[in-house]
Design a protein around this motif. Structure first.
Motif, short mmCIF file in Angstrom:
data_model
loop_
_atom_site.label_atom_id
_atom_site.label_comp_id
_atom_site.label_asym_id
_atom_site.label_seq_id
_atom_site.Cartn_x
_atom_site.Cartn_y
_atom_site.Cartn_z
N LEU A 182 39.12 -10.60 -25.45
CA LEU A 182 37.96 -10.83 -24.60
C LEU A 182 38.01 -12.23 -23.99
N LYS A 183 38.48 -13.21 -24.74
CA LYS A 183 38.62 -14.56 -24.21
C LYS A 183 39.62 -14.58 -23.06
N LEU A 184 40.73 -13.87 -23.21
CA LEU A 184 41.73 -13.80 -22.14
C LEU A 184 41.14 -13.16 -20.88
N ILE A 185 40.37 -12.10 -21.08
CA ILE A 185 39.74 -11.42 -19.94
C ILE A 185 38.80 -12.37 -19.21
N GLU A 186 37.95 -13.05 -19.96
CA GLU A 186 36.97 -13.93 -19.34
C GLU A 186 37.64 -15.13 -18.66
N GLU A 187 38.69 -15.67 -19.27
CA GLU A 187 39.43 -16.78 -18.66
C GLU A 187 40.09 -16.34 -17.36
N ASN A 188 40.65 -15.13 -17.36
CA ASN A 188 41.32 -14.63 -16.16
C ASN A 188 40.32 -14.43 -15.02
N ILE A 189 39.15 -13.86 -15.34
CA ILE A 189 38.11 -13.68 -14.32
C ILE A 189 37.67 -15.03 -13.76
N ALA A 190 37.48 -16.01 -14.64
CA ALA A 190 37.05 -17.34 -14.20
C ALA A 190 38.11 -18.01 -13.34
N ASN A 191 39.37 -17.91 -13.72
CA ASN A 191 40.44 -18.54 -12.95
C ASN A 191 40.61 -17.89 -11.58
N LEU A 192 40.44 -16.58 -11.54
CA LEU A 192 40.53 -15.89 -10.25
C LEU A 192 39.37 -16.30 -9.34
N ALA A 193 38.20 -16.48 -9.92
CA ALA A 193 37.05 -16.92 -9.12
C ALA A 193 37.30 -18.30 -8.54
N LYS A 194 37.95 -19.18 -9.29
CA LYS A 194 38.26 -20.52 -8.80
C LYS A 194 39.20 -20.47 -7.60
N SER A 195 40.06 -19.46 -7.58
CA SER A 195 41.01 -19.34 -6.47
C SER A 195 40.49 -18.40 -5.39
N ASP A 196 39.17 -18.16 -5.41
CA ASP A 196 38.50 -17.33 -4.39
C ASP A 196 38.99 -15.89 -4.37
N LYS A 197 39.39 -15.39 -5.53
CA LYS A 197 39.80 -13.99 -5.64
C LYS A 197 38.70 -13.23 -6.38
N GLN A 198 38.08 -12.31 -5.72
CA GLN A 198 36.97 -11.58 -6.31
C GLN A 198 37.48 -10.52 -7.27
N VAL A 199 36.82 -10.39 -8.41
CA VAL A 199 37.12 -9.34 -9.37
C VAL A 199 35.86 -8.52 -9.59
N ASP A 200 35.93 -7.23 -9.34
CA ASP A 200 34.80 -6.33 -9.57
C ASP A 200 35.08 -5.35 -10.70
N VAL A 201 36.37 -5.06 -10.91
CA VAL A 201 36.75 -3.95 -11.77
C VAL A 201 37.82 -4.39 -12.77
N ILE A 202 37.62 -4.00 -14.00
CA ILE A 202 38.67 -4.14 -15.01
C ILE A 202 39.30 -2.76 -15.20
N GLU A 203 40.58 -2.67 -14.92
CA GLU A 203 41.32 -1.42 -15.04
C GLU A 203 42.11 -1.43 -16.34
N VAL A 204 41.99 -0.37 -17.10
CA VAL A 204 42.72 -0.23 -18.36
C VAL A 204 43.65 0.96 -18.23
N ILE A 205 44.95 0.72 -18.41
CA ILE A 205 45.96 1.76 -18.20
C ILE A 205 46.71 2.02 -19.51
N GLY A 206 46.76 3.28 -19.89
CA GLY A 206 47.49 3.67 -21.09
C GLY A 206 48.91 4.10 -20.75
N HIS A 207 49.88 3.54 -21.46
CA HIS A 207 51.30 3.87 -21.27
C HIS A 207 51.86 4.44 -22.57
N THR A 208 52.70 5.43 -22.46
CA THR A 208 53.35 6.03 -23.62
C THR A 208 54.87 5.98 -23.43
#
Length: 211
Positions: free
Chosen positions: A66-92
């Motif tokens: 969760l800390k990584l997710i929140e840090e990534n959202i914050a860093n993207l916001a600093k670089s003017d990149k909007q994040v609306d959606v968290i996509e979770v992809i399952g790989h097998t």
């Protein structure tokens, strides 16, 4: 002269700060990978391993994921990149599942139960895969449901506003994110993983209304 030295100092400091920013190294959002060698699901199951749940949130406190997710959202916001959606992809991997017995029938039961799990009226443990595509989706959805639980505990912040999507890539994509995987029916732990990606909502168009 003093002013020139001060300007050089601030430019150098800004350059150093940028180099320590994981987002700005290649100007791309991070992809958080949850590998099978650390987060191991039971065969054919989407029930989250305990250490994965703890690394999202434990006792109301943010876990490392969760800390990584929140840090990534914050860093993207600093670089003017909007994040609306968290996509979770399952790989097998490409190992065939075989036919599992689900609801006293042979084959998967996602057609009957997937929406109930997504809405939270049934537990992910009831899901039974009929294919690797099913299994990847089940596990992605299980992570989404756990992230939604964490989201409800948040009082504020960008994570509180996020929407979620659960997808399956089954055995098609290798971890290098380059091309479709070759056929391999043997167990391969390196290919089994959950990925968390960050995106923004777009506008729908069709070939008929494309300007």
């Amino acid at each position: 002269m003093i002013i020139t030295l001060l300007l050089l100092f601030f430019v150098a400091k800004a350059s150093t700060d940028t180099s320590n920013d994981p987002i700005s190294k290649n100007n791309k959002p991070l992809i958080i990978s949850l590998p099978a060698n650390k987060y191991s699901f039971l065969s054919g199951s989407a029930v989250l391993p305990q250490n994965l749940k703890y690394d999202i949130i434990r006792n109301g406190k943010d876990g490392v994921i969760l800390k990584l997710i929140e840090e990534n959202i914050a860093n993207l916001a600093k670089s003017d990149k909007q994040v609306d959606v968290i996509e979770v992809i399952g790989h097998t991997d490409g190992q065939a599942l075989g036919l599992l017995k689900c609801d006293n029938e042979r084959g998967g039961n996602l057609d009957k139960n997937l929406e109930y799990v997504a809405q939270g009226t049934k537990n992910v443990a009831i899901l039974c895969p009929g294919s690797n595509a099913d299994l990847g989706l089940m596990r992605a959805l299980a992570v989404v449901k756990e992230l939604q639980k964490a989201q409800k505990q948040k009082k504020s912040g960008r994570f509180k506003e996020m929407q979620f999507r659960a997808y399956s890539a089954a055995q098609l994509l290798l971890p290098d994110d380059e091309k479709f995987a070759p056929i391999n029916r043997y167990p391969n732990q390196k290919r089994r993983r959950i990925e968390i990606r960050f995106a923004q909502l777009g506008e729908y168009i069709t070939p008929d209304n494309n300007p």
